[in-house]
Design an enzyme around this catalytic site. Structure first.
Site, PDB file in Angstrom:
ATOM      1  CG  LEU A   1       4.534  -1.014  -3.674  1.00 47.02           C
ATOM      2  CD1 LEU A   1       4.541  -1.867  -2.412  1.00 47.02           C
ATOM      3  CD2 LEU A   1       5.137  -1.819  -4.824  1.00 47.02           C
TER       4      LEU A   1
ATOM      5  N   GLY B   1       0.783  -1.232   0.000  1.00 54.59           N
ATOM      6  CA  GLY B   1       0.000   0.000   0.000  1.00 54.59           C
ATOM      7  C   GLY B   1       0.814   1.281   0.000  1.00 54.59           C
ATOM      8  CD  GLN B   2       4.913  -0.056   1.172  1.00 53.87           C
ATOM      9  OE1 GLN B   2       4.127  -0.654   0.449  1.00 53.87           O
ATOM     10  NE2 GLN B   2       5.757  -0.669   1.972  1.00 53.87           N
ATOM     11  CG  HIS B   3       2.221   7.681  -1.830  1.00 50.37           C
ATOM     12  ND1 HIS B   3       1.106   8.118  -2.507  1.00 50.37           N
ATOM     13  CD2 HIS B   3       2.200   8.275  -0.620  1.00 50.37           C
ATOM     14  CE1 HIS B   3       0.442   8.951  -1.741  1.00 50.37           C
ATOM     15  NE2 HIS B   3       1.063   9.064  -0.576  1.00 50.37           N
TER      16      HIS B   3
END
Ligand code: G3D
Length: 198
Positions: free
Chosen positions: A81, A77-79
């Site tokens: 990704l 869920g990191q930016h």
């Protein structure tokens, strides 16, 4: 003859499988949820919570609920990704969006992220289950407050099945109810988005 028999056996033993995308901001509890689901439905085969590390890329798990086979995709869920999520939309049959109910600072970001997902043409008509996670914590937002925040994207949800449910992925509370909701909707939506045959 051998090839014919093999082909018939393969066809008869093929099974239907639904792909479910588990999305949400980083730290929401996606991997914890995936491992809890594997633990509940795969007779305890899952990672213990101290072995769960932030998702880089994707984790995939298979579970079977009442004869319904699910392939679960936990995508980071990191930016950076999040920009890859759309690659999965056309192939998935449902989306589970995990919300960290204690992360008040990012709740608007969370809603905007879900809005982008449901507005994407490839997710049209597929069930969306929002999970208000970390309900075991005293500082978590009430599920009613989370519903109100997410109500603002209702127009983008259209006629599809959608629901907000409270869970604690860590303790497993509410997880079975969430899985039941999901499998019923996947089967119900079968004609619109048929399962894969594996
Ligand atoms: P992610 O995959 O969405 O990035 P993780 O999130 O599953 O890695 O979880 C992030 C952190 O939240 C983990 O804590 C995890 O134990 C915690 N967490 C997940 N679900 C719950 C829950 O239901 N209740 C509580 N209290 N915590 C939860 P750490 O400390 O390992 O970073």
């Amino acid at each position: 003859m051998y090839h014919l028999a093999r082909g018939i056996i393969q066809e008869l033993t093929r099974r239907e499988e639904y792909s479910v995308l588990i999305l949400g901001l980083d730290n929401a509890g996606k991997t914890t949820l995936l491992e809890k689901l594997k633990g509940i439905y795969n007779e305890g085969r899952s990672l213990s919570s101290d072995k769960i590390v932030p998702t880089v890329g994707q984790n995939v798990g298979h579970i079977t609920i009442n004869n319904t086979h699910l392939k679960l995709w936990d995508v980071g869920g990191q930016h950076a990704l999040r920009t890859l999520w759309h690659e999965y939309y056309a192939e998935c049959h449902a989306i589970v969006f995990v919300v960290d109910s204690t992360d008040r600072a990012r709740i608007e970001e969370c809603r905007d992220t879900l809005q982008t997902i449901v507005a994407h043409e490839d997710t049209e008509g597929i069930p969306v289950l929002m999970l208000a996670n970390k309900q075991d914590r005293d500082d978590s937002l009430e599920v009613e407050d989370i519903k109100e925040i997410f109500n603002r994207i209702a127009e983008h949800l259209g006629a599809r099945d959608s629901r907000v449910l409270p869970i604690s992925a860590l303790r497993g509370e509410g997880v079975k109810e969430a899985a039941d909701w999901l499998t019923i909707r996947l089967e119900r939506n079968k004609q619109y988005r048929p399962p894969d045959r594996r």
